[in-house]
Scaffold this motif. Structure first.
Motif, PDB file in Angstrom:
ATOM      1  N   ASN A  42      21.278  37.734 -13.917  1.00  0.00           N
ATOM      2  CA  ASN A  42      20.742  38.936 -13.277  1.00  0.00           C
ATOM      3  C   ASN A  42      19.455  39.384 -13.958  1.00  0.00           C
ATOM      4  O   ASN A  42      18.650  40.092 -13.350  1.00  0.00           O
ATOM      5  CB  ASN A  42      21.765  40.072 -13.317  1.00  0.00           C
ATOM      6  N   LEU A  43      19.252  38.968 -15.204  1.00  0.00           N
ATOM      7  CA  LEU A  43      18.006  39.201 -15.924  1.00  0.00           C
ATOM      8  C   LEU A  43      17.715  37.968 -16.772  1.00  0.00           C
ATOM      9  O   LEU A  43      17.875  37.969 -17.981  1.00  0.00           O
ATOM     10  CB  LEU A  43      18.113  40.459 -16.794  1.00  0.00           C
ATOM     11  N   PRO A  44      17.280  36.874 -16.128  1.00  0.00           N
ATOM     12  CA  PRO A  44      17.120  35.612 -16.852  1.00  0.00           C
ATOM     13  C   PRO A  44      15.756  35.409 -17.489  1.00  0.00           C
ATOM     14  O   PRO A  44      15.612  34.605 -18.402  1.00  0.00           O
ATOM     15  CB  PRO A  44      17.351  34.573 -15.756  1.00  0.00           C
ATOM     16  N   GLN A  45      14.737  36.133 -16.981  1.00  0.00           N
ATOM     17  CA  GLN A  45      13.371  35.967 -17.467  1.00  0.00           C
ATOM     18  C   GLN A  45      12.681  37.324 -17.495  1.00  0.00           C
ATOM     19  O   GLN A  45      12.967  38.201 -16.674  1.00  0.00           O
ATOM     20  CB  GLN A  45      12.574  35.025 -16.550  1.00  0.00           C
TER      21      GLN A  45
ATOM     22  N   LYS B 294       8.750  42.445 -13.851  1.00  0.00           N
ATOM     23  CA  LYS B 294       7.407  42.817 -13.396  1.00  0.00           C
ATOM     24  C   LYS B 294       7.391  43.292 -11.951  1.00  0.00           C
ATOM     25  O   LYS B 294       6.581  44.120 -11.564  1.00  0.00           O
ATOM     26  CB  LYS B 294       6.456  41.633 -13.568  1.00  0.00           C
ATOM     27  N   PHE B 295       8.290  42.722 -11.154  1.00  0.00           N
ATOM     28  CA  PHE B 295       8.336  43.075  -9.740  1.00  0.00           C
ATOM     29  C   PHE B 295       9.789  43.353  -9.361  1.00  0.00           C
ATOM     30  O   PHE B 295      10.694  42.623  -9.746  1.00  0.00           O
ATOM     31  CB  PHE B 295       7.800  41.919  -8.874  1.00  0.00           C
ATOM     32  N   HIS B 296       9.985  44.404  -8.612  1.00  0.00           N
ATOM     33  CA  HIS B 296      11.332  44.772  -8.176  1.00  0.00           C
ATOM     34  C   HIS B 296      11.641  44.008  -6.888  1.00  0.00           C
ATOM     35  O   HIS B 296      11.366  44.464  -5.781  1.00  0.00           O
ATOM     36  CB  HIS B 296      11.446  46.276  -7.987  1.00  0.00           C
ATOM     37  N   ILE B 297      12.250  42.833  -7.066  1.00  0.00           N
ATOM     38  CA  ILE B 297      12.499  41.921  -5.959  1.00  0.00           C
ATOM     39  C   ILE B 297      13.990  41.602  -5.889  1.00  0.00           C
ATOM     40  O   ILE B 297      14.626  41.362  -6.917  1.00  0.00           O
ATOM     41  CB  ILE B 297      11.700  40.608  -6.140  1.00  0.00           C
ATOM     42  N   ALA B 298      14.511  41.604  -4.679  1.00  0.00           N
ATOM     43  CA  ALA B 298      15.877  41.125  -4.441  1.00  0.00           C
ATOM     44  C   ALA B 298      15.767  39.651  -4.059  1.00  0.00           C
ATOM     45  O   ALA B 298      15.330  39.315  -2.964  1.00  0.00           O
ATOM     46  CB  ALA B 298      16.538  41.928  -3.333  1.00  0.00           C
ATOM     47  N   TYR B 299      16.161  38.773  -4.970  1.00  0.00           N
ATOM     48  CA  TYR B 299      15.974  37.343  -4.755  1.00  0.00           C
ATOM     49  C   TYR B 299      17.045  36.779  -3.822  1.00  0.00           C
ATOM     50  O   TYR B 299      18.244  37.046  -3.991  1.00  0.00           O
ATOM     51  CB  TYR B 299      16.011  36.599  -6.098  1.00  0.00           C
ATOM     52  N   LYS B 300      16.596  35.990  -2.850  1.00  0.00           N
ATOM     53  CA  LYS B 300      17.510  35.411  -1.868  1.00  0.00           C
ATOM     54  C   LYS B 300      18.429  34.359  -2.485  1.00  0.00           C
ATOM     55  O   LYS B 300      19.455  34.024  -1.907  1.00  0.00           O
ATOM     56  CB  LYS B 300      16.707  34.810  -0.720  1.00  0.00           C
TER      57      LYS B 300
ATOM     58  N   GLU C 285      18.826  46.133  -8.623  1.00  0.00           N
ATOM     59  CA  GLU C 285      19.152  47.499  -9.055  1.00  0.00           C
ATOM     60  C   GLU C 285      19.610  47.518 -10.508  1.00  0.00           C
ATOM     61  O   GLU C 285      19.255  48.425 -11.275  1.00  0.00           O
ATOM     62  CB  GLU C 285      20.226  48.081  -8.137  1.00  0.00           C
ATOM     63  N   ASP C 286      20.391  46.520 -10.898  1.00  0.00           N
ATOM     64  CA  ASP C 286      20.838  46.447 -12.286  1.00  0.00           C
ATOM     65  C   ASP C 286      19.665  46.229 -13.231  1.00  0.00           C
ATOM     66  O   ASP C 286      19.609  46.834 -14.312  1.00  0.00           O
ATOM     67  CB  ASP C 286      21.853  45.322 -12.460  1.00  0.00           C
ATOM     68  N   ARG C 287      18.728  45.380 -12.859  1.00  0.00           N
ATOM     69  CA  ARG C 287      17.563  45.129 -13.723  1.00  0.00           C
ATOM     70  C   ARG C 287      16.773  46.403 -13.969  1.00  0.00           C
ATOM     71  O   ARG C 287      16.325  46.664 -15.092  1.00  0.00           O
ATOM     72  CB  ARG C 287      16.660  44.064 -13.097  1.00  0.00           C
TER      73      ARG C 287
END
Length: 245
Positions: free
Chosen positions: A190-193, A198-204, A214-216
């Motif tokens: 959920n926070l690998p890098q 830098k960008f609030h993105i919901a990864y597909k 949201e957790d990040r």
């Protein structure tokens, strides 16, 4: 508390979740890959040597890469007494052992392995997923040193807190390790890098990308307020403090 990153290196990762060292020449037609590091962590606490996630099952000169990295860090793999697994994707658990003549040989038979049984149940149903190795999961399910975590949050011993977050996978979990005035936080995939902040993105590519995002956002603020040491599994800069600029 002492934290040691165990860097496997940087890899090209295909859509089929095959990990190839980045410096390996591209194969004809090889496109559409991601680039990421793989980095489990060794944590040294009073009377405890902890491994956080287990990396790839690669072998070099007849020896598992993970065992070599632990020894090069100055520790005996046999002294590891606890393993914390965030989830059961193959790049996080293959390093637990290897197959020999059809049998799974553990690299850490003396260690208690803490995991989410609901993640195992889910993974065993994902026979078409490239993220899970069914062969490894079947062997994993038979291990006698497993320690299932049946709740959504709780404590493991005196130093460790866990929470099931979902996000990257349905029962993905994260860990806080607290010793004295220091807190290390491991958000796993959920926070690998650091780039994920830098960008609030919901990864597909996540099971629930919105939840992971949201957790990040929440963890970034908490890490700054509480001066957490943040551990990043898929980053070459694997240990960071968000207050450092």
């Amino acid at each position: 508390m002492k934290i040691i990153p165990l860097q496997f290196g940087v890899f090209r990762v295909s859509k089929e979740k095959e990990f190839t060292p980045k410096n390996t020449p591209l194969q004809p037609g090889e496109t559409g890959y991601l680039t990421m590091a793989v980095c489990p962590f060794l944590v040294v606490l009073p009377n405890q040597l902890i491994l956080i996630d287990a990396g790839l099952g690669t072998v070099e000169n007849g020896k598992p890469t993970l065992l070599r990295l632990i020894e090069e860090a100055g520790y005996n793999p046999a002294d590891i007494n606890m393993i914390l697994l965030s989830h059961l994707h193959k790049d996080h658990i293959e390093g637990l052992g290897y197959f020999k003549e059809g049998a799974f040989i553990q690299n850490f038979p003396q260690a208690k392995i803490y995991y989410q049984p609901r993640e195992l149940d889910y993974g065993l149903t994902q026979t078409d997923s490239h993220s899970f190795s069914q062969e490894v999961l079947q062997a994993f399910s038979q291990l006698t040193n497993l320690q299932p975590l049946h709740y959504n949050s709780g404590n493991i011993g005196n130093y460790i807190t866990y929470e099931v977050t979902g996000g990257h996978s349905p029962f993905h979990q994260v860990f806080w390790i607290k010793s004295g005035n220091e807190t290390a936080f491991y958000g796993a995939d959920n926070l690998p890098q650091r780039a994920y902040l830098k960008f609030h993105i919901a990864y597909k590519t996540d099971y629930d990308g919105k939840k992971a995002m949201e957790d990040r956002i929440k963890w970034e603020q908490q890490a700054k307020e509480n001066n957490w040491t943040v551990l990043l599994y898929h980053d070459t800069h694997s240990i960071i403090h968000l207050n450092d600029n």
